[in-house]
Design an enzyme around this catalytic site. Structure first.
Site, PDB file in Angstrom:
ATOM      1  N   SER A  93      -3.165   5.101 -14.024  1.00 49.75           N
ATOM      2  CA  SER A  93      -4.206   4.800 -15.035  1.00 49.75           C
ATOM      3  C   SER A  93      -4.652   3.342 -15.071  1.00 49.75           C
ATOM      4  O   SER A  93      -5.526   2.999 -15.868  1.00 49.75           O
ATOM      5  CB  SER A  93      -3.778   5.211 -16.452  1.00 49.75           C
ATOM      6  N   TYR A 141      -9.230   3.994 -14.576  1.00 47.29           N
ATOM      7  CA  TYR A 141      -8.989   4.563 -15.903  1.00 47.29           C
ATOM      8  C   TYR A 141      -8.726   3.515 -16.975  1.00 47.29           C
ATOM      9  O   TYR A 141      -8.637   3.849 -18.167  1.00 47.29           O
ATOM     10  CB  TYR A 141      -7.855   5.606 -15.858  1.00 47.29           C
ATOM     11  N   ASP A 151      -5.893   7.427  -4.984  1.00 47.76           N
ATOM     12  CA  ASP A 151      -6.169   8.822  -4.635  1.00 47.76           C
ATOM     13  C   ASP A 151      -6.911   8.909  -3.294  1.00 47.76           C
ATOM     14  O   ASP A 151      -6.519   9.657  -2.384  1.00 47.76           O
ATOM     15  CB  ASP A 151      -7.022   9.421  -5.773  1.00 47.76           C
ATOM     16  N   ASP A 186       0.882  -1.160   0.000  1.00 50.98           N
ATOM     17  CA  ASP A 186       0.000   0.000   0.000  1.00 50.98           C
ATOM     18  C   ASP A 186       0.927   1.220   0.000  1.00 50.98           C
ATOM     19  O   ASP A 186       1.719   1.406   0.924  1.00 50.98           O
ATOM     20  CB  ASP A 186      -0.848  -0.048   1.273  1.00 50.98           C
ATOM     21  N   ASN A 201      -7.276  12.633 -10.175  1.00 47.12           N
ATOM     22  CA  ASN A 201      -8.099  13.057 -11.312  1.00 47.12           C
ATOM     23  C   ASN A 201      -7.901  14.560 -11.485  1.00 47.12           C
ATOM     24  O   ASN A 201      -7.287  15.217 -10.639  1.00 47.12           O
ATOM     25  CB  ASN A 201      -9.560  12.669 -11.144  1.00 47.12           C
TER      26      ASN A 201
HETATM   27  P1  ADP Z   1      -6.517   5.520 -12.087  1.00 49.66           P
HETATM   28  O1  ADP Z   1      -7.770   6.335 -11.926  1.00 49.66           O
HETATM   29  O2  ADP Z   1      -5.322   6.343 -12.548  1.00 49.66           O
HETATM   30  O3  ADP Z   1      -6.741   4.289 -12.893  1.00 49.66           O
HETATM   31  P2  ADP Z   1      -6.641   4.008  -9.567  1.00 49.66           P
HETATM   32  O4  ADP Z   1      -6.391   4.533  -8.206  1.00 49.66           O
HETATM   33  O5  ADP Z   1      -8.051   3.560  -9.876  1.00 49.66           O
HETATM   34  O6  ADP Z   1      -6.124   5.132 -10.592  1.00 49.66           O
HETATM   35  O7  ADP Z   1      -5.670   2.788  -9.840  1.00 49.66           O
HETATM   36  C1  ADP Z   1      -4.314   2.915 -10.153  1.00 49.66           C
HETATM   37  C2  ADP Z   1      -3.547   1.721  -9.590  1.00 49.66           C
HETATM   38  O8  ADP Z   1      -3.301   1.952  -8.206  1.00 49.66           O
HETATM   39  C3  ADP Z   1      -4.283   0.377  -9.683  1.00 49.66           C
HETATM   40  O9  ADP Z   1      -3.345  -0.623 -10.118  1.00 49.66           O
HETATM   41  C4  ADP Z   1      -4.721   0.120  -8.244  1.00 49.66           C
HETATM   42  O10 ADP Z   1      -4.782  -1.269  -7.949  1.00 49.66           O
HETATM   43  C5  ADP Z   1      -3.593   0.768  -7.476  1.00 49.66           C
HETATM   44  N1  ADP Z   1      -3.871   1.140  -6.077  1.00 49.66           N
HETATM   45  C6  ADP Z   1      -5.065   1.360  -5.469  1.00 49.66           C
HETATM   46  N2  ADP Z   1      -4.884   1.668  -4.168  1.00 49.66           N
HETATM   47  C7  ADP Z   1      -3.534   1.647  -3.953  1.00 49.66           C
HETATM   48  C8  ADP Z   1      -2.692   1.855  -2.819  1.00 49.66           C
HETATM   49  N3  ADP Z   1      -3.196   2.172  -1.618  1.00 49.66           N
HETATM   50  N4  ADP Z   1      -1.346   1.741  -2.974  1.00 49.66           N
HETATM   51  C9  ADP Z   1      -0.805   1.436  -4.188  1.00 49.66           C
HETATM   52  N5  ADP Z   1      -1.539   1.230  -5.287  1.00 49.66           N
HETATM   53  C10 ADP Z   1      -2.879   1.324  -5.178  1.00 49.66           C
END
Ligand code: ADP
Length: 172
Positions: free
Chosen positions: A118, A122, A35, A11, A25
């Site tokens: 992304s 996304y 985010d 994480d 975003n």
């Molecule tokens: P985007 O809108 O750019 O696609 P997301 O947050 O939906 O962004 O996902 C981007 C990547 O980050 C995905 O591979 C997701 O699994 C990952 N992700 C989500 N939460 C965490 C976290 N706490 N730490 C690291 N990666 C994460």
């Protein structure tokens, strides 16, 4: 010393790095996925600072403090939404990594952690996104003098981790 690149599963909010990158975003006012996790862990002051930034364009990046996170800075970048691959997605995604690294250079950052920008909501195919991520970082580090000692690619799930590991492994 050349800058090291490492991939691991974690994480991103738990990392003690100089900067962690947020896949934000364009409003910069928080969202889901990484985010949301970053804003929850950093606390409300992060949102307050983000409000002052007046958003961010796709492919660009902006920097803030990290507040309650163990990191020092958060670099917010806005990845492209995947629309089939013929809408400049690869160039925009590469730009996210370049612009984030330019800020890291300007702030003399020594360690930075990127999520898979992304690749969540996304919808960017992970195998293609990982190639863009790794190649863009590698090229930047070859082209610019920086203080960076380590670049982490942080994968939330095993599948993403395996893709990155395979691509990074094929380079060495
Ligand atoms: P985007 O809108 O750019 O696609 P997301 O947050 O939906 O962004 O996902 C981007 C990547 O980050 C995905 O591979 C997701 O699994 C990952 N992700 C989500 N939460 C965490 C976290 N706490 N730490 C690291 N990666 C994460």
């Amino acid at each position: 010393m050349p800058t090291a690149m490492e991939v691991f599963q974690s994480d991103i909010t738990t990392l003690q790095v100089d900067a962690l990158v947020n896949a934000a975003n364009s409003s910069l006012l928080g969202g889901g996925g990484v985010d949301g996790a970053i804003h929850r862990a950093a606390g409300p002051q992060l949102l307050a600072e983000c409000r002052l930034l007046k958003g961010c364009e796709v492919g660009k990046a902006k920097i803030t403090q990290a507040y309650q996170l163990p990191a020092k800075f958060v670099i917010h970048t806005v990845g492209p939404v995947w629309r089939g691959g013929n809408h400049q997605e690869a160039a925009l995604l590469a730009s996210c990594y370049q612009e984030s690294l330019k800020l890291a250079r300007r702030y003399r950052i020594k360690s930075i952690a990127f999520p898979a920008i992304s690749c969540g909501v996304y919808g960017y195919p992970i195998d293609q996104a990982a190639v863009v991520a790794i190649q863009t970082v590698q090229l930047f580090l070859r082209s610019w003098e920086t203080k960076l000692e380590i670049v982490y690619f942080v994968c939330f799930d095993k599948l993403v981790f395996n893709v990155y590991r395979k691509i990074l492994g094929s380079l060495t």
